[in-house]
Design a protein around this motif. Structure first.
Motif, PDB file in Angstrom:
ATOM      1  N   VAL A  28      11.778  43.225  16.815  1.00 16.40           N
ATOM      2  CA  VAL A  28      10.750  42.144  16.643  1.00 16.40           C
ATOM      3  C   VAL A  28      10.427  41.926  15.317  1.00 16.40           C
ATOM      4  CG1 VAL A  28       8.363  41.746  17.553  1.00 16.40           C
ATOM      5  CG2 VAL A  28       9.969  43.316  18.748  1.00 16.40           C
ATOM      6  N   THR A  29      11.194  40.701  15.086  1.00 21.88           N
ATOM      7  CA  THR A  29      11.096  40.137  13.499  1.00 21.88           C
ATOM      8  C   THR A  29      10.073  38.712  13.437  1.00 21.88           C
ATOM      9  OG1 THR A  29      13.053  38.846  13.703  1.00 21.88           O
ATOM     10  CG2 THR A  29      13.208  41.228  12.939  1.00 21.88           C
ATOM     11  N   ILE A  30       9.755  38.686  14.509  1.00 18.31           N
ATOM     12  CA  ILE A  30       8.906  37.318  14.539  1.00 18.31           C
ATOM     13  C   ILE A  30       7.375  37.686  15.041  1.00 18.31           C
ATOM     14  CG2 ILE A  30      10.787  35.897  15.387  1.00 18.31           C
ATOM     15  CD1 ILE A  30       9.581  35.903  18.125  1.00 18.31           C
ATOM     16  N   ASP A  31       6.264  36.804  14.435  1.00 24.30           N
ATOM     17  CA  ASP A  31       5.170  36.840  15.002  1.00 24.30           C
ATOM     18  C   ASP A  31       4.970  36.303  16.488  1.00 24.30           C
ATOM     19  OD1 ASP A  31       2.295  36.774  15.239  1.00 24.30           O
ATOM     20  OD2 ASP A  31       1.786  36.068  13.353  1.00 24.30           O
ATOM     21  N   LEU A  32       4.748  37.064  17.390  1.00 26.80           N
ATOM     22  CA  LEU A  32       4.583  36.646  18.737  1.00 26.80           C
ATOM     23  C   LEU A  32       3.417  35.905  19.055  1.00 26.80           C
ATOM     24  CD1 LEU A  32       5.589  39.996  20.444  1.00 26.80           C
ATOM     25  CD2 LEU A  32       6.785  38.027  20.400  1.00 26.80           C
ATOM     26  N   ASP A  33       2.423  35.777  18.196  1.00 32.34           N
ATOM     27  CA  ASP A  33       1.256  35.061  18.449  1.00 32.34           C
ATOM     28  C   ASP A  33       1.672  33.553  18.164  1.00 32.34           C
ATOM     29  OD1 ASP A  33      -0.563  37.246  19.485  1.00 32.34           O
ATOM     30  OD2 ASP A  33      -1.008  37.520  17.418  1.00 32.34           O
ATOM     31  N   THR A  34       2.528  33.257  16.852  1.00 29.76           N
ATOM     32  CA  THR A  34       2.514  32.112  16.380  1.00 29.76           C
ATOM     33  C   THR A  34       3.952  31.807  16.652  1.00 29.76           C
ATOM     34  OG1 THR A  34       3.486  32.880  14.239  1.00 29.76           O
ATOM     35  CG2 THR A  34       0.821  32.331  14.643  1.00 29.76           C
ATOM     36  N   ALA A  35       4.945  32.311  17.194  1.00 30.82           N
ATOM     37  CA  ALA A  35       6.306  31.858  17.532  1.00 30.82           C
ATOM     38  C   ALA A  35       6.520  31.104  18.516  1.00 30.82           C
ATOM     39  CB  ALA A  35       7.309  33.070  17.833  1.00 30.82           C
ATOM     40  N   SER A  36       7.333  30.005  18.734  1.00 29.05           N
ATOM     41  CA  SER A  36       7.624  29.059  19.564  1.00 29.05           C
ATOM     42  C   SER A  36       8.176  29.754  20.915  1.00 29.05           C
ATOM     43  CB  SER A  36       8.569  28.015  19.327  1.00 29.05           C
ATOM     44  OG  SER A  36       9.920  28.651  19.040  1.00 29.05           O
ATOM     45  N   ASN A  37       8.143  28.955  22.032  1.00 33.83           N
ATOM     46  CA  ASN A  37       8.553  29.550  23.327  1.00 33.83           C
ATOM     47  C   ASN A  37       9.974  29.800  23.148  1.00 33.83           C
ATOM     48  OD1 ASN A  37       6.104  29.392  24.240  1.00 33.83           O
ATOM     49  ND2 ASN A  37       6.469  27.434  25.336  1.00 33.83           N
ATOM     50  N   VAL A  38      10.854  28.996  22.372  1.00 37.93           N
ATOM     51  CA  VAL A  38      12.016  29.280  22.453  1.00 37.93           C
ATOM     52  C   VAL A  38      12.337  30.590  21.437  1.00 37.93           C
ATOM     53  CG1 VAL A  38      14.383  28.461  21.114  1.00 37.93           C
ATOM     54  CG2 VAL A  38      12.831  26.909  22.634  1.00 37.93           C
ATOM     55  N   VAL A  40      10.342  33.265  21.451  1.00 35.58           N
ATOM     56  CA  VAL A  40      10.043  34.261  22.330  1.00 35.58           C
ATOM     57  C   VAL A  40      11.293  34.582  23.150  1.00 35.58           C
ATOM     58  CG1 VAL A  40       8.488  34.982  23.859  1.00 35.58           C
ATOM     59  CG2 VAL A  40       7.788  33.780  22.182  1.00 35.58           C
ATOM     60  N   ARG A  41      11.738  33.575  23.831  1.00 34.53           N
ATOM     61  CA  ARG A  41      12.837  33.912  24.916  1.00 34.53           C
ATOM     62  C   ARG A  41      14.140  34.573  24.202  1.00 34.53           C
ATOM     63  NH1 ARG A  41      12.516  31.972  29.912  1.00 34.53           N
ATOM     64  NH2 ARG A  41      14.714  32.280  30.263  1.00 34.53           N
ATOM     65  N   VAL A  42      14.504  33.919  23.008  1.00 35.54           N
ATOM     66  CA  VAL A  42      15.591  34.588  22.245  1.00 35.54           C
ATOM     67  C   VAL A  42      15.213  36.053  22.036  1.00 35.54           C
ATOM     68  CG1 VAL A  42      16.788  34.798  20.096  1.00 35.54           C
ATOM     69  CG2 VAL A  42      16.442  32.401  21.315  1.00 35.54           C
ATOM     70  N   LEU A  43      14.024  36.368  21.658  1.00 31.82           N
ATOM     71  CA  LEU A  43      13.781  37.624  21.328  1.00 31.82           C
ATOM     72  C   LEU A  43      13.984  38.633  22.413  1.00 31.82           C
ATOM     73  CD1 LEU A  43      12.801  39.976  19.809  1.00 31.82           C
ATOM     74  CD2 LEU A  43      10.206  39.170  19.972  1.00 31.82           C
ATOM     75  N   ALA A  44      13.430  37.978  23.770  1.00 28.59           N
ATOM     76  CA  ALA A  44      13.383  38.677  25.078  1.00 28.59           C
ATOM     77  C   ALA A  44      14.845  38.892  25.589  1.00 28.59           C
ATOM     78  CB  ALA A  44      12.566  37.768  26.154  1.00 28.59           C
ATOM     79  N   ASN A  45      15.881  38.112  25.219  1.00 33.10           N
ATOM     80  CA  ASN A  45      17.098  38.327  25.459  1.00 33.10           C
ATOM     81  C   ASN A  45      17.876  39.278  24.854  1.00 33.10           C
ATOM     82  OD1 ASN A  45      18.241  36.323  27.700  1.00 33.10           O
ATOM     83  ND2 ASN A  45      16.879  35.142  26.579  1.00 33.10           N
ATOM     84  N   GLN A  46      17.457  39.350  23.496  1.00 28.30           N
ATOM     85  CA  GLN A  46      17.863  40.477  22.570  1.00 28.30           C
ATOM     86  C   GLN A  46      17.519  41.737  23.067  1.00 28.30           C
ATOM     87  OE1 GLN A  46      16.430  38.925  18.916  1.00 28.30           O
ATOM     88  NE2 GLN A  46      18.368  37.905  18.366  1.00 28.30           N
ATOM     89  N   ILE A  47      16.249  41.908  23.324  1.00 27.90           N
ATOM     90  CA  ILE A  47      15.758  43.232  24.201  1.00 27.90           C
ATOM     91  C   ILE A  47      16.387  43.629  25.322  1.00 27.90           C
ATOM     92  CG2 ILE A  47      13.765  44.548  24.743  1.00 27.90           C
ATOM     93  CD1 ILE A  47      11.943  42.825  22.670  1.00 27.90           C
ATOM     94  N   GLY A  69       9.862  34.010  34.769  1.00 31.19           N
ATOM     95  CA  GLY A  69       8.553  33.600  35.153  1.00 31.19           C
ATOM     96  C   GLY A  69       8.197  32.513  33.917  1.00 31.19           C
ATOM     97  N   THR A  70       6.836  32.332  33.637  1.00 34.64           N
ATOM     98  CA  THR A  70       6.286  31.658  32.815  1.00 34.64           C
ATOM     99  C   THR A  70       6.313  32.107  31.248  1.00 34.64           C
ATOM    100  OG1 THR A  70       4.105  32.360  32.711  1.00 34.64           O
ATOM    101  CG2 THR A  70       4.633  30.952  34.527  1.00 34.64           C
ATOM    102  N   ALA A  71       6.306  31.293  30.424  1.00 39.03           N
ATOM    103  CA  ALA A  71       6.658  31.675  28.818  1.00 39.03           C
ATOM    104  C   ALA A  71       5.274  32.377  28.477  1.00 39.03           C
ATOM    105  CB  ALA A  71       6.392  30.070  27.976  1.00 39.03           C
ATOM    106  N   ASP A  72       4.111  32.170  29.254  1.00 39.43           N
ATOM    107  CA  ASP A  72       2.897  32.738  28.689  1.00 39.43           C
ATOM    108  C   ASP A  72       3.143  34.386  29.143  1.00 39.43           C
ATOM    109  OD1 ASP A  72       1.643  30.730  27.452  1.00 39.43           O
ATOM    110  OD2 ASP A  72       0.828  30.216  29.384  1.00 39.43           O
ATOM    111  N   ASP A  73       3.498  34.372  30.503  1.00 40.93           N
ATOM    112  CA  ASP A  73       3.823  35.738  30.966  1.00 40.93           C
ATOM    113  C   ASP A  73       4.778  36.694  30.112  1.00 40.93           C
ATOM    114  OD1 ASP A  73       2.052  35.508  32.991  1.00 40.93           O
ATOM    115  OD2 ASP A  73       3.614  34.965  34.415  1.00 40.93           O
ATOM    116  N   LEU A  74       5.882  36.007  29.607  1.00 41.33           N
ATOM    117  CA  LEU A  74       6.756  36.688  28.876  1.00 41.33           C
ATOM    118  C   LEU A  74       6.232  37.032  27.474  1.00 41.33           C
ATOM    119  CD1 LEU A  74       9.717  37.441  28.191  1.00 41.33           C
ATOM    120  CD2 LEU A  74      10.235  35.093  27.610  1.00 41.33           C
TER     121      LEU A  74
END
Length: 220
Positions: A28-38, A40-47, A69-74
């Motif tokens: 988790v090297t990004i700020d989840l509050d300000t990161a783009s949806n893309v 966030v998805r890249v981080l989720a796939n890495q995890i 699901g939705t980007a907000d849920d992720l």
């Protein structure tokens, strides 16, 4: 992703490649509050990839559901629920190390479970578990080699060896002087010899009479 480090011992005290569980927090090297949806998805796939590599029982399924699901849920899951789900997976994995474990592994696992933190779980799975196994394996008794019966020397007859009888000499104790004599003739052979002797005796008598008559005629 799971990393390969120095070899360790498995449950059967065999040397295997040591498995190192990934610290997902390092991803988790990004700020989840300000990161783009893309992002966030890249981080989720890495995890998700790391969770699958570590064979975690819960996290891979939960992340995949959020990715579907939705980007907000992720984003909300990664922000608030990720560490709780990951901590539960690590705790389950620590409990699994208790199966058929020795005294030292059980003590180390119980200590990590009592602390109940992600750091304690990772420390046990990546280092404490292998150190405890070495102690348990070292305390096991060394197998005693079974005694192998020695082979019977070829020059010494065994108890089951059959000794061949010694051939009997042709000389008989019944022969005169103990030398050269054969066994006495008996049975059918005796009758044959007696018959031949009688015939010879008769022929001898006849020859004698003939010879005598010839001498008588010559004298006259």
């Amino acid at each position: 992703m799971a990393q390969a480090e120095s070899p360790g011992l498995n449950e059967a005290c065999q040397t295997v490649e040591r498995k190192v569980y990934k610290d997902i927090r390092e991803l988790v090297t990004i700020d989840l509050d300000t990161a783009s949806n893309v992002e966030v998805r890249v981080l989720a796939n890495q995890i998700l990839a790391a969770a699958n590599a570590d064979s975690l029982p819960i996290l891979p399924r939960v992340i995949q559901e959020r990715l579907d699901g939705t980007a907000d849920d992720l984003r909300a899951f990664l922000t608030t629920d990720l560490q709780n789900a990951w901590s539960t997976d690590l705790r389950i994995t620590v409990v699994r190390t208790l199966t058929d474990a020795g005294a030292n592994v059980k003590a180390a696992a119980q200590k990590a479970l009592d602390e109940g933190t992600i750091d304690a779980y990772l420390a046990h799975l990546n280092d404490g578990l292998y150190a405890a196994r070495e102690l348990d394996c070292a305390s096991q008794p060394t197998p005693t080699p079974s005694a192998t019966p020695s082979a019977t020397p070829s020059g010494t007859p065994s108890a089951t060896t059959t000794v061949a009888p010694t051939p009997t000499s042709s000389a008989s104790l019944d022969a005169p002087g103990g030398e050269g004599g054969g066994l006495p003739v008996t049975g059918a052979d005796t009758a044959t010899v007696a018959g031949i002797g009688g015939v010879l005796l008769l022929l001898g008598g006849v020859g004698y009479l003939i010879g005598r008559r010839r001498r008588s005629r010559f004298v006259a």
